[in-house]
Design a protein around this motif. Structure first.
Motif, PDB file in Angstrom:
ATOM      1  N   ASP A 198       7.615 -10.165  -7.531  1.00  0.00           N
ATOM      2  CA  ASP A 198       6.393 -10.196  -6.718  1.00  0.00           C
ATOM      3  C   ASP A 198       6.352  -9.067  -5.696  1.00  0.00           C
ATOM      4  O   ASP A 198       5.367  -8.920  -4.982  1.00  0.00           O
ATOM      5  N   ALA A 199       7.406  -8.299  -5.583  1.00  0.00           N
ATOM      6  CA  ALA A 199       7.452  -7.214  -4.601  1.00  0.00           C
ATOM      7  C   ALA A 199       6.804  -5.961  -5.175  1.00  0.00           C
ATOM      8  O   ALA A 199       6.861  -5.698  -6.377  1.00  0.00           O
ATOM      9  N   ILE A 200       6.202  -5.187  -4.295  1.00  0.00           N
ATOM     10  CA  ILE A 200       5.609  -3.901  -4.662  1.00  0.00           C
ATOM     11  C   ILE A 200       6.522  -2.798  -4.151  1.00  0.00           C
ATOM     12  O   ILE A 200       6.909  -2.802  -2.981  1.00  0.00           O
ATOM     13  N   LEU A 201       6.875  -1.881  -5.024  1.00  0.00           N
ATOM     14  CA  LEU A 201       7.751  -0.772  -4.678  1.00  0.00           C
ATOM     15  C   LEU A 201       6.968   0.519  -4.694  1.00  0.00           C
ATOM     16  O   LEU A 201       6.187   0.781  -5.608  1.00  0.00           O
ATOM     17  N   VAL A 202       7.190   1.332  -3.673  1.00  0.00           N
ATOM     18  CA  VAL A 202       6.649   2.689  -3.630  1.00  0.00           C
ATOM     19  C   VAL A 202       7.840   3.636  -3.593  1.00  0.00           C
ATOM     20  O   VAL A 202       8.600   3.635  -2.626  1.00  0.00           O
ATOM     21  N   ASP A 203       8.007   4.381  -4.672  1.00  0.00           N
ATOM     22  CA  ASP A 203       9.186   5.260  -4.807  1.00  0.00           C
ATOM     23  C   ASP A 203      10.464   4.454  -4.593  1.00  0.00           C
ATOM     24  O   ASP A 203      11.375   4.864  -3.865  1.00  0.00           O
ATOM     25  N   ASN A 204      10.508   3.256  -5.226  1.00  0.00           N
ATOM     26  CA  ASN A 204      11.672   2.363  -5.195  1.00  0.00           C
ATOM     27  C   ASN A 204      11.956   1.778  -3.824  1.00  0.00           C
ATOM     28  O   ASN A 204      13.035   1.230  -3.597  1.00  0.00           O
ATOM     29  N   ARG A 205      11.007   1.854  -2.918  1.00  0.00           N
ATOM     30  CA  ARG A 205      11.157   1.227  -1.603  1.00  0.00           C
ATOM     31  C   ARG A 205      10.222   0.022  -1.517  1.00  0.00           C
ATOM     32  O   ARG A 205       9.016   0.154  -1.732  1.00  0.00           O
ATOM     33  N   PRO A 206      10.744  -1.173  -1.225  1.00  0.00           N
ATOM     34  CA  PRO A 206       9.897  -2.367  -1.203  1.00  0.00           C
ATOM     35  C   PRO A 206       8.952  -2.376  -0.010  1.00  0.00           C
ATOM     36  O   PRO A 206       9.303  -1.940   1.083  1.00  0.00           O
ATOM     37  N   LEU A 207       7.748  -2.886  -0.248  1.00  0.00           N
ATOM     38  CA  LEU A 207       6.741  -3.026   0.804  1.00  0.00           C
ATOM     39  C   LEU A 207       6.472  -4.507   1.049  1.00  0.00           C
ATOM     40  O   LEU A 207       6.631  -5.338   0.159  1.00  0.00           O
ATOM     41  N   VAL A 208       6.063  -4.819   2.259  1.00  0.00           N
ATOM     42  CA  VAL A 208       5.784  -6.196   2.649  1.00  0.00           C
ATOM     43  C   VAL A 208       4.326  -6.274   3.087  1.00  0.00           C
ATOM     44  O   VAL A 208       3.858  -5.437   3.868  1.00  0.00           O
ATOM     45  N   PRO A 209       3.570  -7.278   2.595  1.00  0.00           N
ATOM     46  CA  PRO A 209       2.177  -7.418   3.043  1.00  0.00           C
ATOM     47  C   PRO A 209       2.124  -7.817   4.505  1.00  0.00           C
ATOM     48  O   PRO A 209       3.060  -8.432   5.018  1.00  0.00           O
ATOM     49  N   PRO A 210       1.029  -7.478   5.195  1.00  0.00           N
ATOM     50  CA  PRO A 210      -0.146  -6.760   4.679  1.00  0.00           C
ATOM     51  C   PRO A 210       0.137  -5.278   4.443  1.00  0.00           C
ATOM     52  O   PRO A 210       0.974  -4.682   5.118  1.00  0.00           O
ATOM     53  N   TYR A 211      -0.583  -4.704   3.495  1.00  0.00           N
ATOM     54  CA  TYR A 211      -0.385  -3.314   3.119  1.00  0.00           C
ATOM     55  C   TYR A 211      -1.416  -2.448   3.854  1.00  0.00           C
ATOM     56  O   TYR A 211      -2.616  -2.583   3.644  1.00  0.00           O
ATOM     57  N   THR A 212      -0.904  -1.590   4.732  1.00  0.00           N
ATOM     58  CA  THR A 212      -1.763  -0.715   5.520  1.00  0.00           C
ATOM     59  C   THR A 212      -1.781   0.661   4.874  1.00  0.00           C
ATOM     60  O   THR A 212      -0.753   1.349   4.837  1.00  0.00           O
ATOM     61  N   VAL A 213      -2.944   1.040   4.359  1.00  0.00           N
ATOM     62  CA  VAL A 213      -3.104   2.321   3.675  1.00  0.00           C
ATOM     63  C   VAL A 213      -3.841   3.271   4.618  1.00  0.00           C
ATOM     64  O   VAL A 213      -4.976   2.997   5.023  1.00  0.00           O
ATOM     65  N   LEU A 214      -3.186   4.371   4.973  1.00  0.00           N
ATOM     66  CA  LEU A 214      -3.797   5.394   5.806  1.00  0.00           C
ATOM     67  C   LEU A 214      -4.070   6.610   4.948  1.00  0.00           C
ATOM     68  O   LEU A 214      -3.182   7.091   4.242  1.00  0.00           O
ATOM     69  N   ALA A 215      -5.308   7.101   5.004  1.00  0.00           N
ATOM     70  CA  ALA A 215      -5.714   8.256   4.194  1.00  0.00           C
ATOM     71  C   ALA A 215      -6.373   9.284   5.101  1.00  0.00           C
ATOM     72  O   ALA A 215      -7.329   8.965   5.825  1.00  0.00           O
ATOM     73  N   VAL A 216      -5.857  10.509   5.074  1.00  0.00           N
ATOM     74  CA  VAL A 216      -6.419  11.602   5.865  1.00  0.00           C
ATOM     75  C   VAL A 216      -7.520  12.279   5.054  1.00  0.00           C
ATOM     76  O   VAL A 216      -7.348  12.574   3.871  1.00  0.00           O
ATOM     77  N   GLY A 217      -8.637  12.532   5.702  1.00  0.00           N
ATOM     78  CA  GLY A 217      -9.770  13.180   5.049  1.00  0.00           C
ATOM     79  C   GLY A 217     -11.009  13.029   5.920  1.00  0.00           C
ATOM     80  O   GLY A 217     -10.928  12.580   7.070  1.00  0.00           O
TER      81      GLY A 217
END
Length: 290
Positions: A198-217
């Protein structure tokens, strides 16, 4: 009658009587009680000797075991300290390699050096953008649940899956995001979002909810484009059908860290003798990882 009288008068055989009298006269006999006491005393002395020897051996073995235990503990402490020192050296070397790679990207990237550094996550980024917070549905307990969603269908578990984050990130890239990070984890052109249970990995690093997505633009255009895109509508469907929570807000200024590690691909010209006959060298593609 004379026979019975003789048996009663002489109940002990004359030979036994004579032998007993002779031992008493010579003084070689010991009373039975004294012999029993002497035997008991000898037995007790033997038992005491056995117990004493056993106790001495036990104490000696205990001291040897305690000494071996102390030596083992000392070895463990020494090896742990050495391992910690090596880990610190590795982190320092990784940091040095990362700094040199970032410097090389900026120095040799030519006119596109800034773009290369941006896409590779080699440098920190700051500027306007959007903040997208995605969280599981209310009342969802940790652990359990089905696997990642397949196709375009939804799961009723109410959990955010790796496939959801992939679509959200891809939608932001397509909407004009210049740099993205999830929970402080910088994404690059080679980043992977995967699942481990049930875990989400980004580049093999686990993330914990809530997921905060920051996008520059361009915050205004980026947010509007994402909401109108297919991936933005997918997120809206997750909210309506699964109960997943999300909020999108425009930010005047956000900062993203550099990627913790870089994967650099370079093309190097061959040395002399590697030409193709017209005076021009061919290129070998090398791949290095930090």
């Amino acid at each position: 009658m004379s026979l019975l009288t003789n048996v009663m008068d002489h109940a002990l055989d004359d030979g036994y009587a004579e032998a007993s009298a002779r031992r008493a006269a010579e003084g070689g006999g010991l009373p039975r009680t004294l012999r029993a006491k002497l035997g008991l005393a000898a037995g007790l002395l033997l038992a005491a000797a056995v117990v004493t020897v056993g106790a001495a051996q036990t104490q000696l073995s205990a001291s040897v075991v305690a000494k071996d235990r102390e030596e083992l503990i000392e070895r463990i402490r020494s090896e742990t300290t050495a391992a910690d020192d090596l880990a610190e050296d590795i982190e320092a070397l990784r940091g040095e390699v990362g700094e040199r790679q970032r410097a090389a990207l900026q120095e040799h990237g030519g006119e596109r050096g800034d773009l290369v550094a941006l896409l590779s996550g080699a440098t920190e980024v700051s500027g306007p953008g959007v903040k997208l917070v995605v969280d599981d549905a209310k009342g969802v307990a940790g652990g359990g649940g089905d696997g990642p969603r397949e196709g375009g269908g939804f799961s009723d578990t109410g959990r955010v899956r790796d496939r959801d984050m992939q679509r959200i990130v891809n939608g932001l890239w397509q909407s004009g995001a210049e740099a993205i990070a999830i929970n402080g984890q910088r994404l690059t052109a080679l980043s992977a979002i995967r699942a481990a249970g049930d875990a989400i990995l980004v580049d093999n690093r686990p993330l914990v909810p809530p997921y905060t997505v920051l996008a520059v633009g361009d915050g205004k255009r980026l947010g509007a484009r994402f909401q109108e895109s297919a991936d933005g509508r997918y997120l809206q469907a997750l909210r309506e059908n699964v109960g997943i929570r999300s909020s999108l807000s425009r930010q005047d200024r956000i900062g993203l860290p550099a990627a913790p590690s870089l994967i650099v691909r370079t093309a190097l010209p061959r040395t002399s003798g590697a030409g193709n006959g017209d005076g021009r060298g061919t290129a070998d593609t090398g791949k290095g990882t930090s």
